[in-house]
Design an enzyme around this catalytic site. Structure first.
Site, PDB file in Angstrom:
ATOM      1  N   SER A  67       0.821  -1.209   0.000  1.00  0.00           N
ATOM      2  CA  SER A  67       0.000   0.000   0.000  1.00  0.00           C
ATOM      3  C   SER A  67       0.859   1.264   0.000  1.00  0.00           C
ATOM      4  O   SER A  67       2.011   1.260   0.430  1.00  0.00           O
ATOM      5  CB  SER A  67      -0.905   0.024   1.227  1.00  0.00           C
ATOM      6  OG  SER A  67      -1.751  -1.094   1.245  1.00  0.00           O
TER       7      SER A  67
HETATM    8  N1  SAH Z   1      -1.244  -4.696   3.919  1.00  0.00           N
HETATM    9  C1  SAH Z   1      -0.489  -4.982   2.700  1.00  0.00           C
HETATM   10  C2  SAH Z   1      -1.282  -4.543   1.481  1.00  0.00           C
HETATM   11  C3  SAH Z   1      -1.481  -5.689   0.587  1.00  0.00           C
HETATM   12  S1  SAH Z   1      -2.617  -5.504  -0.752  1.00  0.00           S
HETATM   13  C4  SAH Z   1       0.888  -4.377   2.752  1.00  0.00           C
HETATM   14  O1  SAH Z   1       1.184  -3.593   3.661  1.00  0.00           O
HETATM   15  O2  SAH Z   1       1.714  -4.699   1.890  1.00  0.00           O
HETATM   16  C5  SAH Z   1      -3.957  -6.513  -0.179  1.00  0.00           C
HETATM   17  C6  SAH Z   1      -3.641  -7.945   0.148  1.00  0.00           C
HETATM   18  O3  SAH Z   1      -4.855  -8.553   0.588  1.00  0.00           O
HETATM   19  C7  SAH Z   1      -3.139  -8.785  -1.024  1.00  0.00           C
HETATM   20  O4  SAH Z   1      -1.933  -9.392  -0.700  1.00  0.00           O
HETATM   21  C8  SAH Z   1      -4.255  -9.818  -1.216  1.00  0.00           C
HETATM   22  O5  SAH Z   1      -3.795 -11.081  -1.639  1.00  0.00           O
HETATM   23  C9  SAH Z   1      -4.848  -9.890   0.173  1.00  0.00           C
HETATM   24  N2  SAH Z   1      -6.219 -10.414   0.260  1.00  0.00           N
HETATM   25  C10 SAH Z   1      -7.275 -10.167  -0.546  1.00  0.00           C
HETATM   26  N3  SAH Z   1      -8.359 -10.851  -0.135  1.00  0.00           N
HETATM   27  C11 SAH Z   1      -7.987 -11.544   0.978  1.00  0.00           C
HETATM   28  C12 SAH Z   1      -8.653 -12.448   1.861  1.00  0.00           C
HETATM   29  N4  SAH Z   1      -9.927 -12.808   1.686  1.00  0.00           N
HETATM   30  N5  SAH Z   1      -7.949 -12.979   2.889  1.00  0.00           N
HETATM   31  C13 SAH Z   1      -6.643 -12.659   3.075  1.00  0.00           C
HETATM   32  N6  SAH Z   1      -5.956 -11.818   2.274  1.00  0.00           N
HETATM   33  C14 SAH Z   1      -6.616 -11.264   1.231  1.00  0.00           C
END
Ligand code: SAH
Length: 218
Positions: A67
């Site tokens: 993010s």
């Molecule tokens: N918090 C992260 C942002 C990642 S983007 C950071 O700091 O890097 C969002 C993430 O949510 C992705 O890796 C995606 O695979 C995950 N995601 C989406 N749906 C999900 C679910 N149902 N359960 C767990 N993870 C999920």
């Protein structure tokens, strides 16, 4: 993977990033300090190091992103954590948001639906010494009933509806924050649990996240 180091040059770039995030409206000093501490460049492939301290989201593989620092700061600020709280994060991704939360002094339980991302994040968090973050491979829609209830829940992927199961895993007085909307744009929503069945709902700024999807990917 070759392990990169954290240098004064990186620290300098981080200080600039803190200024940018502050100028965009983040006032909580502890949040700004946390952004100033977490070595964001270590979550980047060495080929893209130059982008690590820009206020932008960036690809981390599997079609997912780390993010934008402002977004991480905004959510962390609005989550209003206190040291010692139990926080559930849905969407570990790179692990960067989890580290920022950890710097706030909370215990983080973070779920990721991509096995490859969860394993990579777990290794990195271990290397960086973040012992108060536990990562899990699973579907965030199910939450983590074994560790519930949580003081705070932060969803870092875009949901089209508020996941009701997760609200159940929130303590009374607890807060859940999530980007709610369609694939194109979402509004940050904060739900405060006022009793077993009652919630206060507040709307914040607009954002764009990758979608929250059901099921897990081996
Ligand atoms: N918090 C992260 C942002 C990642 S983007 C950071 O700091 O890097 C969002 C993430 O949510 C992705 O890796 C995606 O695979 C995950 N995601 C989406 N749906 C999900 C679910 N149902 N359960 C767990 N993870 C999920």
């Amino acid at each position: 993977m070759m392990f990169q180091t954290d240098t004064y040059r990186h620290k300098g770039m981080r200080n600039k990033l803190v200024e940018i995030v502050e100028r965009k409206g983040i006032t909580n000093k502890k949040v700004l300090e946390a952004i100033g501490k977490v070595p964001r460049h270590l979550f980047f492939d060495p080929a893209f190091l130059d982008h690590a301290y820009e206020d932008k989201a960036f690809q981390i593989g599997e079609g997912q992103t780390i993010s934008q620092p402002f977004t991480v700061a905004y959510m962390t600020e609005w989550l209003e954590t206190q040291p010692g709280m139990k926080v559930l994060e849905v969407g570990t991704g790179s692990g960067y948001q989890a580290c920022v939360l950890s710097e706030m002094g909370v215990k983080v339980f973070s779920i990721e639906r991509f096995r490859a991302l969860q394993e990579k994040a777990k290794k990195m968090l271990h290397k960086l010494g973040y012992i108060n973050i536990k990562t899990f491979f699973g579907d965030g829609y199910a939450g983590l009933p074994a560790y519930a209830p949580f003081d705070r829940i932060i969803i870092t992927a875009a949901a089209t509806e508020i996941p009701q199961l997760l609200l159940k895993q929130l303590k009374i007085g607890g807060i859940m924050i999530l980007p709610l909307g369609n694939d194109e744009n979402q509004t940050m929503i904060r739900m405060t649990k006022t009793s077993n069945n009652d919630f206060k709902k507040e709307a914040g700024e607009g954002f764009r996240f990758v979608p929250m999807l059901p099921g897990k990917v081996h």
